[in-house]
Design a protein around this motif. Structure first.
Motif, short mmCIF file in Angstrom:
data_model
loop_
_atom_site.label_atom_id
_atom_site.label_comp_id
_atom_site.label_asym_id
_atom_site.label_seq_id
_atom_site.Cartn_x
_atom_site.Cartn_y
_atom_site.Cartn_z
N PRO A 147 0.85 -1.19 0.00
CA PRO A 147 0.00 0.00 0.00
C PRO A 147 0.89 1.24 0.00
O PRO A 147 1.96 1.25 0.62
CB PRO A 147 -0.81 -0.13 1.29
CG PRO A 147 0.03 -1.00 2.17
CD PRO A 147 0.81 -1.92 1.28
N LEU A 148 0.44 2.30 -0.67
CA LEU A 148 1.35 3.41 -0.96
C LEU A 148 0.97 4.73 -0.31
O LEU A 148 1.67 5.74 -0.50
CB LEU A 148 1.41 3.61 -2.49
CG LEU A 148 1.82 2.39 -3.31
CD1 LEU A 148 1.79 2.72 -4.80
CD2 LEU A 148 3.21 1.90 -2.90
N ASP A 149 -0.10 4.78 0.46
CA ASP A 149 -0.58 6.05 0.99
C ASP A 149 0.48 6.80 1.77
O ASP A 149 0.72 7.99 1.55
CB ASP A 149 -1.82 5.82 1.86
CG ASP A 149 -2.98 5.25 1.07
OD1 ASP A 149 -3.88 6.01 0.69
OD2 ASP A 149 -2.97 4.03 0.83
N ASP A 150 1.14 6.13 2.71
CA ASP A 150 2.14 6.80 3.54
C ASP A 150 3.34 7.24 2.71
O ASP A 150 3.89 8.34 2.91
CB ASP A 150 2.61 5.87 4.67
CG ASP A 150 1.52 5.62 5.71
OD1 ASP A 150 0.54 6.41 5.74
OD2 ASP A 150 1.65 4.66 6.47
N LEU A 151 3.76 6.41 1.76
CA LEU A 151 4.88 6.77 0.90
C LEU A 151 4.54 7.99 0.04
O LEU A 151 5.39 8.88 -0.16
CB LEU A 151 5.25 5.59 0.00
CG LEU A 151 5.94 4.41 0.68
CD1 LEU A 151 5.92 3.18 -0.22
CD2 LEU A 151 7.38 4.78 1.03
N LEU A 152 3.32 8.03 -0.46
CA LEU A 152 2.91 9.17 -1.26
C LEU A 152 2.86 10.45 -0.43
O LEU A 152 3.25 11.52 -0.90
CB LEU A 152 1.55 8.90 -1.91
CG LEU A 152 1.57 7.93 -3.08
CD1 LEU A 152 0.17 7.42 -3.39
CD2 LEU A 152 2.18 8.58 -4.33
N ASN A 168 4.09 15.82 -5.82
CA ASN A 168 3.74 16.15 -7.20
C ASN A 168 2.78 15.13 -7.80
O ASN A 168 1.90 15.47 -8.58
CB ASN A 168 4.99 16.24 -8.06
CG ASN A 168 5.86 17.43 -7.69
OD1 ASN A 168 5.41 18.56 -7.72
ND2 ASN A 168 7.10 17.17 -7.32
N LEU A 169 2.97 13.87 -7.43
CA LEU A 169 2.06 12.84 -7.91
C LEU A 169 0.64 13.11 -7.43
O LEU A 169 -0.32 13.06 -8.21
CB LEU A 169 2.53 11.47 -7.42
CG LEU A 169 3.85 10.97 -7.99
CD1 LEU A 169 4.37 9.79 -7.18
CD2 LEU A 169 3.68 10.56 -9.45
N VAL A 188 9.13 5.94 -5.26
CA VAL A 188 8.16 7.03 -5.27
C VAL A 188 8.85 8.36 -5.59
O VAL A 188 8.31 9.19 -6.34
CB VAL A 188 7.41 7.10 -3.93
CG1 VAL A 188 6.44 8.28 -3.92
CG2 VAL A 188 6.63 5.81 -3.69
N GLN A 189 10.06 8.57 -5.04
CA GLN A 189 10.80 9.79 -5.37
C GLN A 189 11.08 9.88 -6.87
O GLN A 189 10.96 10.95 -7.47
CB GLN A 189 12.11 9.81 -4.59
CG GLN A 189 11.94 10.07 -3.10
CD GLN A 189 13.26 9.94 -2.35
OE1 GLN A 189 14.06 9.04 -2.65
NE2 GLN A 189 13.49 10.81 -1.40
#
Length: 507
Positions: free
Chosen positions: A124-129, A135-136, A353-354
């Motif tokens: 899951p990507l919420d925290d990473l985002l 910008n994403l 993600v970066q």
């Protein structure tokens, strides 16, 4: 910068490892000890679609100025792997089974994503985002994020199609003029032009060497003809308050009958079940075809090359064929072009993600347009593109396409700068005639289980009907088989989503 030799060697040997079902590391040299296989990966290792892009001599996906640009601005060392396009998903499955995982995988099939989300194989990507993807989150529309949420959590970073549709009809006007024909509008008029281009020597060489229409594998480039009957076989359509798969409606049977007639008469180029885009391009450029459903960008590719081979070739866009009930139109692109996922077990998910955040933010314009004053420049308030340099460095699109988003103003400026190829005009024609896909939700569980087999069944039956190897009524048996092979369950799930949308609750 150049990547370590051992890593590049592993990339080149990837195909053999995957085909053999090898469990060896895909990101280090093969036949290494267990301790070697656990050596650190580069800062970010990514598996992406190469888009069949060529590279200038001395460059490749891991050694070129655009990747250098990304690395210098992010501080990341990016290692890129490009599985072969014709077996792309098979290679991705081999990677997921290998036990040694990259930091990022890009895939265009939402069913693939759904399958691995349900296995717990993706992060899951919420925290990473929130931490690394400003910008994403700002630039990718919320509607796309809704398509990658499972039980409230984001599992993929979506890329949006830059265009809303792909196909429109183009015809050689010089052939029409030679035969005394007007540009066709109705389906019957199209059939007459297709016949004449196959039978009446439109190029005037006295040889029976032309066809009226060309398609590609899986009935590619046929969408306008299905649209003339009010259907699109790979989309979901609304019928009487329910969603039904376009491949099984009676109108699709009518469209197949039309195409079968073209083949039986000898007007349709006969190798269509095997044709890829390269085969279509070869035939059009060689002057064997005078009418086909072009991609919106073919005017600066296939059609441009046709004119280079034969300066007398004059191509014009047509209105879409209008069918017996007044229908016309073409399929819509999916809102999500591709999905970027991070495998559970990635060593550097934050770096992945970066990397994507840069391509959607600071790096977006450069990756989209090319380097200013190299590929393009501003002149009297208008963008001017060096077409040769643009083509030379189109490979930059493998990075930029990962996080595209719809920017019509920039697109129009860019397309117009490339020259008189009618790109903006083509897209406007398409957008006015799109048949929307009524299902834009997440892949359902049954899609993950059945849709690949259902698509193979559809392709086989449709091809055989058009080729005259099966009677038209084989379509009715196909519909029954489609329902029994998982289509009925998929239809039920799609309509559950549709009812939820109408209630405003989503999935």
């Amino acid at each position: 910068m150049r990547k370590p030799a051992a890593l590049l060697k592993s990339v080149s040997l990837f195909g053999a490892a995957a085909v053999l079902g090898c469990g060896c590391s895909l990101f280090s040299a093969p036949s290494v000890s267990h301790s070697d296989a656990s050596a650190p990966l580069p800062d970010v290792s990514i598996v992406i679609n190469g888009l069949d892009m060529p590279y200038p001599e001395g460059m490749d996906e891991n050694d070129n100025p655009y990747l250098d640009y990304i690395e210098s601005h992010t501080g990341l060392d990016v290692d890129v792997l490009l599985p072969p396009l014709d077996v792309y998903e098979d290679k991705l499955n081999a990677i997921m089974a290998s036990g040694v995982l990259p930091d990022l995988i890009n895939v265009s099939n939402g069913v693939w994503v759904d399958n691995y989300v349900r296995q717990g194989a993706l992060l899951p990507l919420d925290d990473l985002l929130e931490s690394y993807g400003r910008n994403l989150l700002e630039n990718i529309p919320e509607a796309l994020w809704d398509q990658v949420r499972y039980e409230g959590e984001i599992y993929a970073i979506p890329s949006e199609y830059e265009v809303k549709g792909m196909e429109l009809m183009y015809v050689r006007k010089d052939w029409l003029d030679r035969l005394g024909l007007a540009p066709p509008t109705t389906l019957d008029e199209y059939a007459e032009v297709i016949r004449a281009f196959a039978e009446d020597d439109p190029d005037g060489n006295g040889i029976d060497d032309t066809y009226g229409l060309i398609l590609t594998e899986e009935l590619g480039r046929s969408s306008p003809f299905f649209g003339a009957f009010g259907t699109q076989p790979d989309q979901w359509l609304e019928r009487d308050g329910q969603l039904v798969y376009g491949g099984i409606v009676p109108e699709t049977k009518e469209a197949l009958a039309f195409l079968a007639r073209l083949y039986a008469e000898g007007w349709l180029e006969p190798m269509f079940p095997l044709n890829q885009t390269a085969n279509l391009a070869e035939q059009v450029e060689a002057g064997k075809i005078g009418l086909y459903s072009a991609a919106w960008y073919d005017t600066r590719g296939i059609i441009r090359n046709s004119k280079a081979h034969n300066p007398a070739a004059e191509w014009i866009a047509l209105e879409y064929p209008v069918g017996p009930r007044g229908d016309s139109g073409v399929y819509a692109t999916k809102p999500v072009r591709s999905y970027n996922v991070i495998p559970a077990g990635s060593d550097h998910p934050e770096a992945a993600v970066q990397f994507l955040d840069f391509t959607a933010g600071e790096g977006y314009e450069t990756l989209k347009l090319g380097f200013e004053n190299d590929v393009w420049r501003m002149e009297n308030g208008r963008m001017k593109t060096d077409f040769k340099e643009h083509n030379k460095h189109q490979y930059r699109g493998i990075y930029q396409a990962l996080t595209d988003y719809y920017n019509p103003e920039l697109n129009e400026q860019r397309f117009d700068s490339l020259g008189e190829f009618h790109l903006t005009e083509n897209l406007r024609i398409i957008e006015r005639n799109i048949v929307p896909d009524a299902f834009v939700g997440l892949a359902t569980p049954s899609m993950s289980r059945y849709m690949r087999e259902l698509k193979e069944l559809q392709t086989s039956v449709f091809d055989r009907i058009v080729l005259g190897l099966e009677p038209l009524d084989a379509f009715d048996e196909f519909v029954a088989d489609w329902h029994a092979a998982g289509g009925a369950e998929t239809t039920r799930e799609v309509n559950e989503w549709y009812r939820a949308q109408k209630r405003g609750t989503g999935r």
